[in-house]
Design an enzyme around this catalytic site. Structure first.
Site, mmCIF file in Angstrom:
data_model
loop_
_atom_site.group_PDB
_atom_site.id
_atom_site.type_symbol
_atom_site.label_atom_id
_atom_site.label_comp_id
_atom_site.label_asym_id
_atom_site.label_seq_id
_atom_site.Cartn_x
_atom_site.Cartn_y
_atom_site.Cartn_z
ATOM 1 N N ASP A 146 0.871 -0.944 -0.083
ATOM 2 C CA ASP A 146 0.127 -0.073 -0.008
ATOM 3 C C ASP A 146 0.861 1.113 0.165
ATOM 4 O O ASP A 146 0.461 2.275 0.597
ATOM 5 C CB ASP A 146 -0.898 0.113 1.184
ATOM 6 C CG ASP A 146 -2.015 1.048 1.286
ATOM 7 O OD1 ASP A 146 -2.574 1.604 2.398
ATOM 8 O OD2 ASP A 146 -2.196 1.503 0.035
ATOM 9 N N LYS A 162 2.646 3.523 -5.770
ATOM 10 C CA LYS A 162 2.115 2.542 -6.720
ATOM 11 C C LYS A 162 2.921 2.098 -7.790
ATOM 12 O O LYS A 162 2.878 0.986 -8.187
ATOM 13 C CB LYS A 162 0.933 3.235 -7.229
ATOM 14 C CG LYS A 162 -0.240 3.834 -6.348
ATOM 15 C CD LYS A 162 -0.505 2.804 -5.366
ATOM 16 C CE LYS A 162 -1.115 3.562 -3.896
ATOM 17 N NZ LYS A 162 -0.866 2.863 -2.796
ATOM 18 N N ASP A 174 -3.263 -3.117 -2.382
ATOM 19 C CA ASP A 174 -4.477 -1.741 -2.258
ATOM 20 C C ASP A 174 -4.510 -1.142 -3.474
ATOM 21 O O ASP A 174 -3.002 -0.866 -4.162
ATOM 22 C CB ASP A 174 -4.091 -1.094 -1.124
ATOM 23 C CG ASP A 174 -5.517 0.016 -1.089
ATOM 24 O OD1 ASP A 174 -5.191 1.186 -0.400
ATOM 25 O OD2 ASP A 174 -6.571 -0.467 -1.253
ATOM 26 N N ASN A 175 -5.405 -0.467 -4.034
ATOM 27 C CA ASN A 175 -5.482 0.488 -4.985
ATOM 28 C C ASN A 175 -5.122 0.036 -6.510
ATOM 29 O O ASN A 175 -4.529 0.818 -7.139
ATOM 30 C CB ASN A 175 -4.490 1.838 -4.487
ATOM 31 C CG ASN A 175 -4.543 2.215 -3.226
ATOM 32 O OD1 ASN A 175 -3.702 2.288 -2.628
ATOM 33 N ND2 ASN A 175 -5.926 2.856 -3.068
ATOM 34 N N GLU A 180 -11.207 4.372 -0.501
ATOM 35 C CA GLU A 180 -11.777 4.796 0.755
ATOM 36 C C GLU A 180 -12.573 6.061 0.979
ATOM 37 O O GLU A 180 -12.286 6.969 0.179
ATOM 38 C CB GLU A 180 -10.562 5.114 1.492
ATOM 39 C CG GLU A 180 -9.352 5.780 0.942
ATOM 40 C CD GLU A 180 -8.472 5.006 0.123
ATOM 41 O OE1 GLU A 180 -8.712 4.077 -0.508
ATOM 42 O OE2 GLU A 180 -7.110 5.281 0.284
HETATM 43 O O1 77R Z 1 -0.271 6.920 -2.613
HETATM 44 C C1 77R Z 1 -0.926 6.355 -1.978
HETATM 45 N N1 77R Z 1 -0.236 5.683 -1.046
HETATM 46 C C2 77R Z 1 1.251 5.895 -0.802
HETATM 47 C C3 77R Z 1 1.447 7.007 0.103
HETATM 48 C C4 77R Z 1 2.783 7.446 0.243
HETATM 49 C C5 77R Z 1 4.006 5.985 0.729
HETATM 50 C C6 77R Z 1 5.132 6.332 1.091
HETATM 51 N N2 77R Z 1 5.906 5.219 1.140
HETATM 52 C C7 77R Z 1 5.855 4.308 2.234
HETATM 53 C C8 77R Z 1 6.730 3.587 1.860
HETATM 54 N N3 77R Z 1 7.435 3.717 0.999
HETATM 55 C C9 77R Z 1 6.962 4.757 0.300
HETATM 56 C C10 77R Z 1 -2.334 6.275 -1.919
HETATM 57 C C11 77R Z 1 -3.011 7.332 -2.615
HETATM 58 C C12 77R Z 1 -4.474 7.136 -3.004
HETATM 59 C C13 77R Z 1 -5.050 8.154 -3.696
HETATM 60 C C14 77R Z 1 -6.493 7.797 -4.459
HETATM 61 C C15 77R Z 1 -7.095 8.821 -4.968
HETATM 62 C C16 77R Z 1 -6.616 9.904 -5.119
HETATM 63 F F1 77R Z 1 -7.113 10.662 -5.901
HETATM 64 C C17 77R Z 1 -5.375 10.449 -4.444
HETATM 65 C C18 77R Z 1 -4.643 9.374 -3.583
HETATM 66 C C19 77R Z 1 -5.407 5.977 -2.176
HETATM 67 C C20 77R Z 1 -4.506 5.322 -1.200
HETATM 68 O O2 77R Z 1 -5.311 4.150 -0.995
HETATM 69 C C21 77R Z 1 -3.099 5.089 -1.388
HETATM 70 O O3 77R Z 1 -2.825 4.350 -0.707
HETATM 71 MG MG MG Z 2 -3.755 2.649 -0.279
#
Ligand code: 77R
Ligand code: MG
Length: 214
Positions: free
Chosen positions: A141, A144, A169-170, A199
């Site tokens: 998660d 992406k 996820d996603n 979500e």
């Molecule tokens: O980017 C996401 N998650 C990663 C966050 C940073 C991870 C950093 N990291 C941690 C370890 N290594 C790197 C994410 C985005 C969205 C979303 C959906 C629609 C929208 F319009 C905008 C955003 C929905 C999610 O459910 C997500 O999980």
């Molecule tokens: Mg997510």
């Protein structure tokens, strides 16, 4: 108030959730993010798919890529039997700091090892650091675009074994097309899509469950 969205979520949890009750912390995060401000937790709908997979797999060792505020960390940890461990990787120090406090409020921090750093740097250290031979469940998660390279890295590091379950996820929104193509076409995985919604929104999303065949 509260300088960041994670901080505002933490303050709401501290004010409204019952200390030591993971379900009340999960509900508090969901009601805040559904009614006050959206945040990228896996949420209650996809969270129920995650719950079902955790209960089915009964994992001894779990890896989570992407902690954020610790919402999915809590959902997984609350169902782990004593002795099982959840390793969660987060590269953002502030997210990790907030997650630690939310996990503490929920009373699940004893079973969780939260490591701060990039997944590509941390994954090669895990086998030695935890003296483990494989993960039983991996919840993906984080960025992406990192889903596919990190899955290949897990294979190369010998952290997947026959039967290991990956849950991503996603895979629809924001999407992870290269990852989907890989797990759906590789002979080394049996993959299945669970349709759901993003979500807290009426937007299509889903989770991909992929079993590593060895
Ligand atoms: O980017 C996401 N998650 C990663 C966050 C940073 C991870 C950093 N990291 C941690 C370890 N290594 C790197 C994410 C985005 C969205 C979303 C959906 C629609 C929208 F319009 C905008 C955003 C929905 C999610 O459910 C997500 O999980
Ligand atoms: Mg997510």
């Amino acid at each position: 108030s509260g300088k960041s969205r994670p901080m505002r979520i933490l303050q709401y949890v501290q004010r409204t959730a019952v200390q030591g009750d993971a379900n009340s912390v999960i509900s508090a995060v969901d009601s805040y993010c559904a009614n006050v401000e959206w945040a990228m937790n896996v949420g209650d709908m996809k969270g129920e798919i995650l719950d079902a997979v955790v209960l089915d797999v009964r994992p001894r060792w779990v890896l989570e890529l992407g902690t954020y505020c610790g919402y999915s960390t809590m959902r997984i940890a609350r169902f782990l039997p004593p002795g099982a461990r959840l390793v969660t990787l987060e590269m953002n120090h502030h997210y990790a700091q907030v997650a630690k406090q939310i996990l503490g409020h929920a009373g699940v921090d004893a079973q969780v090892d939260l490591l701060v750093g990039t997944s590509s740097a941390l994954i090669p250290q895990l086998k030695k650091k935890f003296d483990l031979d494989k993960f039983d469940l991996v919840f993906i998660d984080h960025w992406k675009t990192s889903y596919l390279p990190d899955t290949k890295l897990l294979e190369e590091c010998g952290l997947l074994a026959s039967g290991t379950v990956l849950l991503a996820d996603n895979v629809t929104c924001p999407g992870a097309p290269d990852y989907l193509q890989y797990v759906r076409n590789s002979p080394r995985y049996k993959s299945l899509y669970f349709p759901s919604q993003l979500e807290y929104l009426q937007v299509e999303d889903g989770m991909e469950k992929s079993i590593f065949l060895g």
